[in-house]
Design a protein around this motif. Structure first.
Motif, mmCIF file in Angstrom:
data_model
loop_
_atom_site.group_PDB
_atom_site.id
_atom_site.type_symbol
_atom_site.label_atom_id
_atom_site.label_comp_id
_atom_site.label_asym_id
_atom_site.label_seq_id
_atom_site.Cartn_x
_atom_site.Cartn_y
_atom_site.Cartn_z
ATOM 1 N N VAL A 67 -27.573 66.091 78.266
ATOM 2 C CA VAL A 67 -28.467 67.220 77.589
ATOM 3 C C VAL A 67 -27.257 67.159 76.614
ATOM 4 O O VAL A 67 -25.994 67.664 76.642
ATOM 5 C CB VAL A 67 -28.560 68.091 78.320
ATOM 6 N N GLN A 68 -28.033 67.298 74.717
ATOM 7 C CA GLN A 68 -26.946 67.227 74.126
ATOM 8 C C GLN A 68 -27.213 68.476 73.461
ATOM 9 O O GLN A 68 -28.751 68.742 72.945
ATOM 10 C CB GLN A 68 -26.906 65.574 73.257
ATOM 11 N N ASP A 97 -22.225 70.313 57.534
ATOM 12 C CA ASP A 97 -22.795 69.130 58.105
ATOM 13 C C ASP A 97 -22.625 68.748 56.097
ATOM 14 O O ASP A 97 -22.909 69.923 55.833
ATOM 15 C CB ASP A 97 -24.064 69.209 58.187
ATOM 16 N N ALA A 98 -22.341 67.590 56.013
ATOM 17 C CA ALA A 98 -21.982 67.636 54.173
ATOM 18 C C ALA A 98 -23.248 67.560 53.702
ATOM 19 O O ALA A 98 -23.368 68.214 52.109
ATOM 20 C CB ALA A 98 -21.428 66.293 54.135
ATOM 21 N N ASP A 99 -24.381 67.860 54.345
ATOM 22 C CA ASP A 99 -26.077 68.510 53.802
ATOM 23 C C ASP A 99 -26.342 69.363 53.173
ATOM 24 O O ASP A 99 -27.233 69.931 52.777
ATOM 25 C CB ASP A 99 -27.282 67.089 54.649
ATOM 26 N N PHE A 102 -28.856 72.552 58.301
ATOM 27 C CA PHE A 102 -28.160 72.478 60.115
ATOM 28 C C PHE A 102 -27.270 71.460 60.251
ATOM 29 O O PHE A 102 -26.429 70.917 60.246
ATOM 30 C CB PHE A 102 -29.599 72.243 60.576
ATOM 31 N N HIS A 103 -27.904 70.372 61.100
ATOM 32 C CA HIS A 103 -26.432 69.003 61.074
ATOM 33 C C HIS A 103 -27.093 67.842 61.944
ATOM 34 O O HIS A 103 -28.159 67.701 62.189
ATOM 35 C CB HIS A 103 -25.170 69.774 62.153
ATOM 36 N N TRP A 104 -26.422 66.740 61.543
ATOM 37 C CA TRP A 104 -27.089 64.754 62.099
ATOM 38 C C TRP A 104 -26.430 65.334 63.482
ATOM 39 O O TRP A 104 -25.393 66.130 64.264
ATOM 40 C CB TRP A 104 -26.087 64.189 61.560
ATOM 41 N N ALA A 105 -27.052 64.163 63.765
ATOM 42 C CA ALA A 105 -26.405 63.956 66.073
ATOM 43 C C ALA A 105 -24.988 63.302 65.325
ATOM 44 O O ALA A 105 -25.312 62.678 65.114
ATOM 45 C CB ALA A 105 -27.555 63.134 66.579
ATOM 46 N N GLY A 106 -24.635 63.964 66.905
ATOM 47 C CA GLY A 106 -23.664 63.198 66.825
ATOM 48 C C GLY A 106 -22.231 63.961 65.713
ATOM 49 O O GLY A 106 -22.049 64.886 65.480
ATOM 50 N N GLU A 107 -21.562 62.906 65.972
ATOM 51 C CA GLU A 107 -20.574 63.517 64.735
ATOM 52 C C GLU A 107 -20.667 63.189 63.031
ATOM 53 O O GLU A 107 -20.014 63.334 62.373
ATOM 54 C CB GLU A 107 -19.109 62.883 65.105
ATOM 55 N N THR A 136 -22.921 72.889 71.058
ATOM 56 C CA THR A 136 -22.875 73.436 69.564
ATOM 57 C C THR A 136 -22.372 74.981 69.553
ATOM 58 O O THR A 136 -23.446 75.826 69.606
ATOM 59 C CB THR A 136 -23.543 72.934 68.525
ATOM 60 N N ILE A 137 -21.177 75.377 68.492
ATOM 61 C CA ILE A 137 -21.586 77.011 68.427
ATOM 62 C C ILE A 137 -21.614 77.086 66.988
ATOM 63 O O ILE A 137 -20.920 76.446 66.478
ATOM 64 C CB ILE A 137 -20.057 77.719 69.590
#
Length: 147
Positions: A67-68, A97-99, A102-107, A136-137
């Protein structure tokens, strides 16, 4: 129709180790039930949350640690990060996140530090439980309208 997310089942290899980890970081233990046929259900709830996680024996065929991206929300991600680190949790530094959404998967696409333009929805820290289920917090100081 009204529907609320109540429980997420996460796969773990060692139920007692998972229980010790989650209660050790402040999750409330709500249940630990066993049947004579080998079913074990453990429910814990993050501090301040209405939704819980369940893990145990014979609950899922998913691989432990698969679970990710489970998310916890706080108004003070730096403070929550510090508390978890003080409890011995391996937790990332703050990132965004650079964009900027939200954020991309992984790092992938991560930049160090808090989001420079917003105090809500853009700053994160992340950690994993002993099996590798990832959390993720996310900092949310001011909720978006309707939330």
């Amino acid at each position: 129709m009204e529907l609320k997310l109540e429980v997420v089942v996460i796969p773990v290899a060692d139920v007692d180790r998972a229980l010790a980890f989650y209660t050790g970081i402040g999750f409330r233990q709500d249940a630990d039930f066993r049947t004579d046929r080998g079913l074990r259900v453990v429910q814990v709830t993050p501090p301040g949350s209405e939704a819980s996680i369940i893990f145990g024996e014979q609950l899922t065929t998913a691989a432990p640690g698969s679970v990710q991206g489970l998310h916890l929300v706080t108004a003070d991600v730096a403070g929550a990060r510090r508390e978890l680190a003080d409890l011995g949790v391996e937790i990332s530094e703050l990132w965004h996140d650079a964009d900027g959404i939200f954020h991309w998967a992984g790092e992938q696409n991560r930049l160090p530090g808090a989001h420079p333009d917003t105090d809500s929805y853009g700053t994160f820290a992340s950690f994993a439980d002993p099996d590798g289920n990832s959390w993720t917090i996310q900092q949310v100081v001011t909720r978006a309208p309707g939330r």
